[in-house]
Scaffold this motif. Sequence first.
Motif, PDB file in Angstrom:
ATOM      1  N   GLN A   1      -2.920   8.204 -12.293  1.00  0.00           N
ATOM      2  CA  GLN A   1      -1.954   7.187 -11.879  1.00  0.00           C
ATOM      3  C   GLN A   1      -2.015   7.031 -10.366  1.00  0.00           C
ATOM      4  O   GLN A   1      -2.172   8.018  -9.650  1.00  0.00           O
ATOM      5  CB  GLN A   1      -0.537   7.622 -12.270  1.00  0.00           C
ATOM      6  N   ILE A   2      -1.875   5.823  -9.901  1.00  0.00           N
ATOM      7  CA  ILE A   2      -1.882   5.564  -8.461  1.00  0.00           C
ATOM      8  C   ILE A   2      -0.562   6.014  -7.861  1.00  0.00           C
ATOM      9  O   ILE A   2       0.506   5.708  -8.393  1.00  0.00           O
ATOM     10  CB  ILE A   2      -2.092   4.069  -8.172  1.00  0.00           C
ATOM     11  N   TRP A   3      -0.653   6.734  -6.765  1.00  0.00           N
ATOM     12  CA  TRP A   3       0.539   7.055  -6.000  1.00  0.00           C
ATOM     13  C   TRP A   3       0.541   6.155  -4.774  1.00  0.00           C
ATOM     14  O   TRP A   3      -0.415   6.103  -4.015  1.00  0.00           O
ATOM     15  CB  TRP A   3       0.573   8.508  -5.542  1.00  0.00           C
ATOM     16  N   LEU A   4       1.610   5.421  -4.622  1.00  0.00           N
ATOM     17  CA  LEU A   4       1.837   4.590  -3.440  1.00  0.00           C
ATOM     18  C   LEU A   4       3.264   4.834  -2.964  1.00  0.00           C
ATOM     19  O   LEU A   4       4.145   5.085  -3.791  1.00  0.00           O
ATOM     20  CB  LEU A   4       1.691   3.098  -3.762  1.00  0.00           C
ATOM     21  N   PRO A   5       3.490   4.733  -1.675  1.00  0.00           N
ATOM     22  CA  PRO A   5       4.879   4.811  -1.209  1.00  0.00           C
ATOM     23  C   PRO A   5       5.726   3.737  -1.902  1.00  0.00           C
ATOM     24  O   PRO A   5       5.234   2.643  -2.192  1.00  0.00           O
ATOM     25  CB  PRO A   5       4.764   4.535   0.292  1.00  0.00           C
ATOM     26  N   GLN A   6       6.967   4.046  -2.142  1.00  0.00           N
ATOM     27  CA  GLN A   6       7.857   3.120  -2.849  1.00  0.00           C
ATOM     28  C   GLN A   6       7.915   1.757  -2.157  1.00  0.00           C
ATOM     29  O   GLN A   6       7.981   0.727  -2.812  1.00  0.00           O
ATOM     30  CB  GLN A   6       9.268   3.725  -2.951  1.00  0.00           C
ATOM     31  N   ARG A   7       7.856   1.774  -0.848  1.00  0.00           N
ATOM     32  CA  ARG A   7       7.895   0.519  -0.084  1.00  0.00           C
ATOM     33  C   ARG A   7       6.710  -0.384  -0.441  1.00  0.00           C
ATOM     34  O   ARG A   7       6.856  -1.588  -0.549  1.00  0.00           O
ATOM     35  CB  ARG A   7       7.889   0.853   1.399  1.00  0.00           C
ATOM     36  N   TRP A   8       5.533   0.215  -0.605  1.00  0.00           N
ATOM     37  CA  TRP A   8       4.348  -0.573  -0.955  1.00  0.00           C
ATOM     38  C   TRP A   8       4.392  -1.043  -2.399  1.00  0.00           C
ATOM     39  O   TRP A   8       3.902  -2.113  -2.715  1.00  0.00           O
ATOM     40  CB  TRP A   8       3.079   0.234  -0.720  1.00  0.00           C
ATOM     41  N   ARG A   9       4.965  -0.221  -3.280  1.00  0.00           N
ATOM     42  CA  ARG A   9       5.075  -0.615  -4.684  1.00  0.00           C
ATOM     43  C   ARG A   9       5.945  -1.864  -4.834  1.00  0.00           C
ATOM     44  O   ARG A   9       5.787  -2.624  -5.771  1.00  0.00           O
ATOM     45  CB  ARG A   9       5.644   0.522  -5.525  1.00  0.00           C
TER      46      ARG A   9
ATOM     47  N   LEU B   1      -7.003   5.083  -1.634  1.00  0.00           N
ATOM     48  CA  LEU B   1      -6.837   5.047  -3.092  1.00  0.00           C
ATOM     49  C   LEU B   1      -8.056   5.640  -3.793  1.00  0.00           C
ATOM     50  O   LEU B   1      -7.924   6.324  -4.812  1.00  0.00           O
ATOM     51  CB  LEU B   1      -6.601   3.619  -3.575  1.00  0.00           C
ATOM     52  N   ALA B   2      -9.248   5.390  -3.240  1.00  0.00           N
ATOM     53  CA  ALA B   2     -10.464   5.962  -3.816  1.00  0.00           C
ATOM     54  C   ALA B   2     -10.430   7.486  -3.723  1.00  0.00           C
ATOM     55  O   ALA B   2     -10.905   8.181  -4.632  1.00  0.00           O
ATOM     56  CB  ALA B   2     -11.692   5.400  -3.114  1.00  0.00           C
ATOM     57  N   LEU B   3      -9.855   8.011  -2.646  1.00  0.00           N
ATOM     58  CA  LEU B   3      -9.704   9.462  -2.535  1.00  0.00           C
ATOM     59  C   LEU B   3      -8.797  10.002  -3.634  1.00  0.00           C
ATOM     60  O   LEU B   3      -9.037  11.093  -4.166  1.00  0.00           O
ATOM     61  CB  LEU B   3      -9.164   9.846  -1.154  1.00  0.00           C
ATOM     62  N   GLU B   4      -7.760   9.248  -3.986  1.00  0.00           N
ATOM     63  CA  GLU B   4      -6.892   9.647  -5.096  1.00  0.00           C
ATOM     64  C   GLU B   4      -7.692   9.706  -6.397  1.00  0.00           C
ATOM     65  O   GLU B   4      -7.528  10.631  -7.200  1.00  0.00           O
ATOM     66  CB  GLU B   4      -5.733   8.660  -5.274  1.00  0.00           C
ATOM     67  N   LEU B   5      -8.557   8.721  -6.590  1.00  0.00           N
ATOM     68  CA  LEU B   5      -9.390   8.679  -7.791  1.00  0.00           C
ATOM     69  C   LEU B   5     -10.343   9.872  -7.824  1.00  0.00           C
ATOM     70  O   LEU B   5     -10.506  10.523  -8.857  1.00  0.00           O
ATOM     71  CB  LEU B   5     -10.161   7.361  -7.820  1.00  0.00           C
TER      72      LEU B   5
ATOM     73  N   GLN C   1      -4.128   2.986 -16.296  1.00  0.00           N
ATOM     74  CA  GLN C   1      -5.299   3.690 -15.783  1.00  0.00           C
ATOM     75  C   GLN C   1      -6.301   2.755 -15.109  1.00  0.00           C
ATOM     76  O   GLN C   1      -7.072   3.187 -14.265  1.00  0.00           O
ATOM     77  CB  GLN C   1      -5.981   4.470 -16.887  1.00  0.00           C
ATOM     78  N   LYS C   2      -6.305   1.492 -15.460  1.00  0.00           N
ATOM     79  CA  LYS C   2      -7.228   0.537 -14.848  1.00  0.00           C
ATOM     80  C   LYS C   2      -6.663  -0.057 -13.557  1.00  0.00           C
ATOM     81  O   LYS C   2      -7.278  -0.912 -12.949  1.00  0.00           O
ATOM     82  CB  LYS C   2      -7.571  -0.572 -15.838  1.00  0.00           C
ATOM     83  N   SER C   3      -5.498   0.412 -13.148  1.00  0.00           N
ATOM     84  CA  SER C   3      -4.865  -0.154 -11.954  1.00  0.00           C
ATOM     85  C   SER C   3      -5.641   0.156 -10.683  1.00  0.00           C
ATOM     86  O   SER C   3      -5.572  -0.602  -9.719  1.00  0.00           O
ATOM     87  CB  SER C   3      -3.418   0.302 -11.830  1.00  0.00           C
ATOM     88  N   PHE C   4      -6.416   1.241 -10.650  1.00  0.00           N
ATOM     89  CA  PHE C   4      -7.258   1.510  -9.488  1.00  0.00           C
ATOM     90  C   PHE C   4      -8.217   0.341  -9.278  1.00  0.00           C
ATOM     91  O   PHE C   4      -8.324  -0.201  -8.176  1.00  0.00           O
ATOM     92  CB  PHE C   4      -8.065   2.803  -9.667  1.00  0.00           C
ATOM     93  N   ALA C   5      -8.898  -0.048 -10.347  1.00  0.00           N
ATOM     94  CA  ALA C   5      -9.869  -1.142 -10.245  1.00  0.00           C
ATOM     95  C   ALA C   5      -9.192  -2.449  -9.836  1.00  0.00           C
ATOM     96  O   ALA C   5      -9.711  -3.187  -8.995  1.00  0.00           O
ATOM     97  CB  ALA C   5     -10.612  -1.307 -11.572  1.00  0.00           C
TER      98      ALA C   5
ATOM     99  N   SER D   1       4.653  -3.375 -10.329  1.00  0.00           N
ATOM    100  CA  SER D   1       4.596  -3.911 -11.690  1.00  0.00           C
ATOM    101  C   SER D   1       3.148  -4.102 -12.139  1.00  0.00           C
ATOM    102  O   SER D   1       2.827  -3.932 -13.313  1.00  0.00           O
ATOM    103  CB  SER D   1       5.383  -5.220 -11.802  1.00  0.00           C
ATOM    104  N   LEU D   2       2.276  -4.425 -11.203  1.00  0.00           N
ATOM    105  CA  LEU D   2       0.853  -4.550 -11.510  1.00  0.00           C
ATOM    106  C   LEU D   2       0.269  -3.199 -11.917  1.00  0.00           C
ATOM    107  O   LEU D   2      -0.469  -3.093 -12.896  1.00  0.00           O
ATOM    108  CB  LEU D   2       0.117  -5.104 -10.289  1.00  0.00           C
ATOM    109  N   ILE D   3       0.642  -2.155 -11.182  1.00  0.00           N
ATOM    110  CA  ILE D   3       0.181  -0.797 -11.495  1.00  0.00           C
ATOM    111  C   ILE D   3       0.700  -0.372 -12.869  1.00  0.00           C
ATOM    112  O   ILE D   3      -0.048   0.193 -13.672  1.00  0.00           O
ATOM    113  CB  ILE D   3       0.630   0.192 -10.397  1.00  0.00           C
TER     114      ILE D   3
END
Length: 186
Positions: free
Chosen positions: A62-70, A52-56, A18-22, A11-13
């Motif tokens: 958009q951040i990709w995280l496993p569903q479990r982490w989301r 996550l920085a590698l994703e950036l 787009q600012k969710s990385f920061a 929900s935070l993401i």
Amino acid sequence: MSRDGAKTVGSLIDLFEQKSFAILFVLLLGVSALPLPTGGATHVFEIIAMLLALELIAGRDQIWLPQRWRGLQLAGEKRERFLGALMKLIRWLERLSRPRLRFLFHRRLTNVVFGVLVIAGSLGAFLAPPFSGLDTLPSLGVVLLSLGVLLEDFLVVVVALVIAAAGVVLEVVLGRAAIHGVGSLF
């Protein structure tokens, strides 16, 4: 955080888009930015921040995280106390900050540089000796860098880079001194 009131990483993401990385860099390195020896307990957070920085760097918006982490909850007494203190810091910084060189932010090259700097600061925190407290300055640098990106304030970014660089230099200087001291014993 979300419409249904769930306080999760997902929900935070969704809220910050787009600012969710920061935001996630602030959350992940916020604990090791505290002036407390963590004994390496925050290494997992530093590794996640580097991933996550590698994703950036790879160009993801958009951040990709496993569903479990989301689905990880941000609620709980200790987490809410931490988030409350973090929000106070952000509000204080917002009062002092103002957009400076705003045109530099939210560009592909800027995101790559942001990702590289996050990896460098996270790596500096990761390589700090356990129980030394030397992970504080590189982590604080990444937290302030992320807040500078959120607030689009280049001055905050510069201050963050100085703090992170000072932390890494301190690690190197104290590490060399420790190695020299141990070497002189033998």
